[in-house]
Design an enzyme around this catalytic site. Structure first.
Site, PDB file in Angstrom:
ATOM      1  N   ASP A   1       0.904  -7.525   0.758  1.00  0.00           N
ATOM      2  CA  ASP A   1       0.875  -6.354   0.569  1.00  0.00           C
ATOM      3  C   ASP A   1       1.514  -5.744   1.741  1.00  0.00           C
ATOM      4  O   ASP A   1       1.458  -5.942   2.684  1.00  0.00           O
ATOM      5  CB  ASP A   1      -0.498  -5.923   0.222  1.00  0.00           C
ATOM      6  CG  ASP A   1      -0.623  -4.372  -0.398  1.00  0.00           C
ATOM      7  OD1 ASP A   1      -1.045  -4.395  -1.530  1.00  0.00           O
ATOM      8  OD2 ASP A   1      -0.263  -3.462   0.325  1.00  0.00           O
ATOM      9  N   ILE A   2       2.472  -4.614   1.307  1.00  0.00           N
ATOM     10  CA  ILE A   2       3.135  -3.693   2.251  1.00  0.00           C
ATOM     11  C   ILE A   2       2.146  -2.902   3.161  1.00  0.00           C
ATOM     12  O   ILE A   2       2.600  -2.628   4.349  1.00  0.00           O
ATOM     13  CB  ILE A   2       4.135  -2.951   1.435  1.00  0.00           C
ATOM     14  CG1 ILE A   2       5.247  -2.523   2.838  1.00  0.00           C
ATOM     15  CG2 ILE A   2       3.476  -1.671   1.058  1.00  0.00           C
ATOM     16  CD1 ILE A   2       6.490  -2.025   1.923  1.00  0.00           C
TER      17      ILE A   2
ATOM     18  N   ASN B   1      -6.982  -2.816 -10.316  1.00  0.00           N
ATOM     19  CA  ASN B   1      -6.997  -1.668 -10.739  1.00  0.00           C
ATOM     20  C   ASN B   1      -6.550  -1.092 -11.967  1.00  0.00           C
ATOM     21  O   ASN B   1      -5.182  -1.695 -12.356  1.00  0.00           O
ATOM     22  CB  ASN B   1      -6.655  -0.697  -9.683  1.00  0.00           C
ATOM     23  CG  ASN B   1      -7.190  -0.866  -8.394  1.00  0.00           C
ATOM     24  OD1 ASN B   1      -8.364  -1.134  -8.329  1.00  0.00           O
ATOM     25  ND2 ASN B   1      -6.542  -0.756  -7.240  1.00  0.00           N
TER      26      ASN B   1
ATOM     27  N   GLY C   1      -7.278   3.915  -8.970  1.00  0.00           N
ATOM     28  CA  GLY C   1      -6.602   3.453  -7.883  1.00  0.00           C
ATOM     29  C   GLY C   1      -5.217   2.822  -8.219  1.00  0.00           C
ATOM     30  O   GLY C   1      -4.570   2.271  -7.163  1.00  0.00           O
ATOM     31  N   GLN C   2      -4.865   2.603  -9.390  1.00  0.00           N
ATOM     32  CA  GLN C   2      -3.567   1.827  -9.627  1.00  0.00           C
ATOM     33  C   GLN C   2      -2.434   2.806  -9.575  1.00  0.00           C
ATOM     34  O   GLN C   2      -2.276   4.002  -9.728  1.00  0.00           O
ATOM     35  CB  GLN C   2      -3.822   1.330 -11.205  1.00  0.00           C
ATOM     36  CG  GLN C   2      -2.429   0.686 -11.445  1.00  0.00           C
ATOM     37  CD  GLN C   2      -2.384   0.077 -12.758  1.00  0.00           C
ATOM     38  OE1 GLN C   2      -3.215   0.389 -13.672  1.00  0.00           O
ATOM     39  NE2 GLN C   2      -1.653  -0.964 -13.053  1.00  0.00           N
ATOM     40  N   SER C   3      -1.598   2.336  -8.643  1.00  0.00           N
ATOM     41  CA  SER C   3      -0.298   3.050  -8.020  1.00  0.00           C
ATOM     42  C   SER C   3       0.845   2.584  -8.735  1.00  0.00           C
ATOM     43  O   SER C   3       1.928   3.019  -8.633  1.00  0.00           O
ATOM     44  CB  SER C   3      -0.220   3.374  -6.519  1.00  0.00           C
ATOM     45  OG  SER C   3      -0.037   2.117  -5.839  1.00  0.00           O
TER      46      SER C   3
ATOM     47  N   HIS D   1      -1.313  -6.528 -11.363  1.00  0.00           N
ATOM     48  CA  HIS D   1      -1.225  -7.377 -10.304  1.00  0.00           C
ATOM     49  C   HIS D   1      -2.691  -7.343  -9.848  1.00  0.00           C
ATOM     50  O   HIS D   1      -3.505  -6.610 -10.251  1.00  0.00           O
ATOM     51  CB  HIS D   1      -0.477  -6.634  -9.228  1.00  0.00           C
ATOM     52  CG  HIS D   1      -0.983  -5.341  -8.735  1.00  0.00           C
ATOM     53  ND1 HIS D   1      -0.377  -4.241  -9.623  1.00  0.00           N
ATOM     54  CD2 HIS D   1      -1.576  -4.863  -7.916  1.00  0.00           C
ATOM     55  CE1 HIS D   1      -0.621  -3.128  -9.127  1.00  0.00           C
ATOM     56  NE2 HIS D   1      -1.690  -3.394  -8.314  1.00  0.00           N
TER      57      HIS D   1
HETATM   58  P1  AMP Z   1      -2.728  -0.618  -6.977  1.00  0.00           P
HETATM   59  O1  AMP Z   1      -2.846   0.657  -6.162  1.00  0.00           O
HETATM   60  O2  AMP Z   1      -3.807  -1.281  -7.417  1.00  0.00           O
HETATM   61  O3  AMP Z   1      -1.442  -0.354  -8.030  1.00  0.00           O
HETATM   62  O4  AMP Z   1      -1.731  -1.782  -5.586  1.00  0.00           O
HETATM   63  C1  AMP Z   1      -0.245  -1.495  -5.564  1.00  0.00           C
HETATM   64  C2  AMP Z   1      -0.269  -2.067  -4.248  1.00  0.00           C
HETATM   65  O5  AMP Z   1       0.972  -2.378  -4.175  1.00  0.00           O
HETATM   66  C3  AMP Z   1      -0.731  -1.345  -3.049  1.00  0.00           C
HETATM   67  O6  AMP Z   1      -1.581  -1.997  -2.212  1.00  0.00           O
HETATM   68  C4  AMP Z   1       0.605  -1.251  -2.256  1.00  0.00           C
HETATM   69  O7  AMP Z   1       0.467  -1.245  -0.810  1.00  0.00           O
HETATM   70  C5  AMP Z   1       1.278  -2.453  -2.741  1.00  0.00           C
HETATM   71  N1  AMP Z   1       2.934  -2.135  -2.494  1.00  0.00           N
HETATM   72  C6  AMP Z   1       3.692  -0.890  -3.037  1.00  0.00           C
HETATM   73  N2  AMP Z   1       4.895  -1.078  -2.705  1.00  0.00           N
HETATM   74  C7  AMP Z   1       5.156  -2.492  -2.343  1.00  0.00           C
HETATM   75  C8  AMP Z   1       6.118  -3.201  -1.823  1.00  0.00           C
HETATM   76  N3  AMP Z   1       7.337  -2.850  -1.806  1.00  0.00           N
HETATM   77  N4  AMP Z   1       5.989  -4.652  -1.120  1.00  0.00           N
HETATM   78  C9  AMP Z   1       4.615  -4.891  -1.089  1.00  0.00           C
HETATM   79  N5  AMP Z   1       3.608  -4.475  -1.519  1.00  0.00           N
HETATM   80  C10 AMP Z   1       3.706  -3.095  -2.152  1.00  0.00           C
END
Ligand code: AMP
Length: 114
Positions: A30-31, A87, A93-95, A100
């Site tokens: 995760d970034i 999420n 909290g899904q972004s 995933h």
């Molecule tokens: P969620 O909020 O459950 O949808 O999780 C999305 C996750 O993706 C978050 O923890 C972000 O930090 C991660 N994320 C977003 N962009 C990247 C990226 N380019 N590389 C790795 N992780 C990422």
């Protein structure tokens, strides 16, 4: 999907720290890690979340769980416990709307999560 960040990571169009890959899934760091180990296990097929899941995706999601255990064990983090989180929807909290599963380990994890 062309505008999906995880599809672009899977295609290699966006760099990532990949720690595992097979025919069905990739696992990346995760970034913005929320624990000493924070991996994302991502099916290669695009579907948004549980609500978008079809019967054909079931085997892949089961596979994710088995590989998550393997990745935690390989890092010596299985005995201390680890958490898998997925999420569904912005309010949860899904972004990123490509399913995933987060693998979090290496620190004490509170329950219930916030
Ligand atoms: P969620 O909020 O459950 O949808 O999780 C999305 C996750 O993706 C978050 O923890 C972000 O930090 C991660 N994320 C977003 N962009 C990247 C990226 N380019 N590389 C790795 N992780 C990422």
């Amino acid at each position: 999907m062309n505008d999906c960040i995880f599809c672009r990571i899977i295609k290699g169009e966006i760099p990532s720290k990949k720690v595992y890959e097979d025919d069905l899934i990739v696992a990346i760091e995760d970034i913005a890690p929320k624990a000493p180990l924070h991996l994302l296990l991502i099916p290669k097929q695009h579907f948004s979340n549980c609500l978008d899941m079809q019967k054909q995706h079931e085997a892949t999601v089961g596979h994710v769980f088995r590989i998550a255990g393997k990745l935690a064990t390989e890092r010596g983090l299985s005995e201390g416990g680890f958490r898998l989180v997925q999420n569904n929807g912005e309010a949860a909290g899904q972004s990123v709307f490509h399913l995933h599963i987060h693998l979090l380990a290496g620190r004490e994890l509170q329950w219930p999560p916030g």
